[in-house]
Design a protein around this motif. Structure first.
Motif, PDB file in Angstrom:
ATOM      1  N   SER A  14      93.305  16.996  43.441  1.00  0.00           N
ATOM      2  CA  SER A  14      92.791  15.168  44.882  1.00  0.00           C
ATOM      3  C   SER A  14      94.225  15.116  44.683  1.00  0.00           C
ATOM      4  O   SER A  14      95.075  15.065  45.577  1.00  0.00           O
ATOM      5  CB  SER A  14      91.870  14.719  43.937  1.00  0.00           C
ATOM      6  OG  SER A  14      91.227  15.333  43.830  1.00  0.00           O
ATOM      7  N   ASN A  56      92.236  22.011  38.436  1.00  0.00           N
ATOM      8  CA  ASN A  56      90.832  21.947  38.237  1.00  0.00           C
ATOM      9  C   ASN A  56      90.972  19.950  39.286  1.00  0.00           C
ATOM     10  O   ASN A  56      91.856  20.134  40.482  1.00  0.00           O
ATOM     11  CB  ASN A  56      90.557  20.148  37.142  1.00  0.00           C
ATOM     12  CG  ASN A  56      91.764  19.717  36.547  1.00  0.00           C
ATOM     13  OD1 ASN A  56      92.335  18.474  37.445  1.00  0.00           O
ATOM     14  ND2 ASN A  56      91.744  19.179  35.278  1.00  0.00           N
ATOM     15  N   GLN A  57      89.538  19.958  39.966  1.00  0.00           N
ATOM     16  CA  GLN A  57      89.166  18.695  40.805  1.00  0.00           C
ATOM     17  C   GLN A  57      89.676  18.298  40.590  1.00  0.00           C
ATOM     18  O   GLN A  57      91.031  17.681  42.400  1.00  0.00           O
ATOM     19  CB  GLN A  57      87.682  18.168  41.324  1.00  0.00           C
ATOM     20  CG  GLN A  57      87.496  18.253  42.489  1.00  0.00           C
ATOM     21  CD  GLN A  57      88.218  19.314  43.378  1.00  0.00           C
ATOM     22  OE1 GLN A  57      86.862  20.222  43.108  1.00  0.00           O
ATOM     23  NE2 GLN A  57      88.088  19.074  44.498  1.00  0.00           N
ATOM     24  N   ASP A  58      91.013  16.979  39.826  1.00  0.00           N
ATOM     25  CA  ASP A  58      91.312  16.057  39.859  1.00  0.00           C
ATOM     26  C   ASP A  58      92.851  16.457  40.347  1.00  0.00           C
ATOM     27  O   ASP A  58      93.417  15.574  40.955  1.00  0.00           O
ATOM     28  CB  ASP A  58      91.591  14.831  38.433  1.00  0.00           C
ATOM     29  CG  ASP A  58      91.805  14.176  38.419  1.00  0.00           C
ATOM     30  OD1 ASP A  58      91.711  13.436  39.461  1.00  0.00           O
ATOM     31  OD2 ASP A  58      92.728  13.766  37.582  1.00  0.00           O
TER      32      ASP A  58
END
Length: 100
Positions: free
Chosen positions: A82, A77-79
């Protein structure tokens, strides 16, 4: 078969209708692949009953297998992306960022 499709336990083979399968499938939230896997044994049972002369026609003959859905894999996922990028620098970071 009563466990496969609720409410058909009291039906005889010749009373079973193709529409019962469609009505039952409308109540489920499963993938097309799972539907095909679940209905395989039902299809085979009716085929055997037809071959043995217990029914005049197989109600599952008109039922077509569903095409399996394909979906784009999303491993992170995006988290998570990152957090991975925060651990990298330079070309490694650029490569992973581009891939994600």
């Amino acid at each position: 078969m009563g466990n496969l499709i609720p409410g058909i336990r009291k039906l005889t083979l010749d009373e079973f209708q193709h529409s019962y399968v469609h009505d039952w499938l409308e109540t489920l939230n499963i993938s097309n692949k799972r539907v095909n896997n679940v209905l395989g044994p039902l299809r085979q049972a009716f085929q055997e009953a037809f071959y043995d002369g217990h029914i005049d026609s197989n109600p599952m003959d008109r039922f077509r297998y569903r095409s399996p859905e394909t979906r784009e894999p999303q491993p992170f996922n995006q988290d998570e992306i990152s957090r991975i990028l925060a651990q990298l620098e330079g070309q490694e970071r650029n490569l992973i960022q581009f891939a994600a």
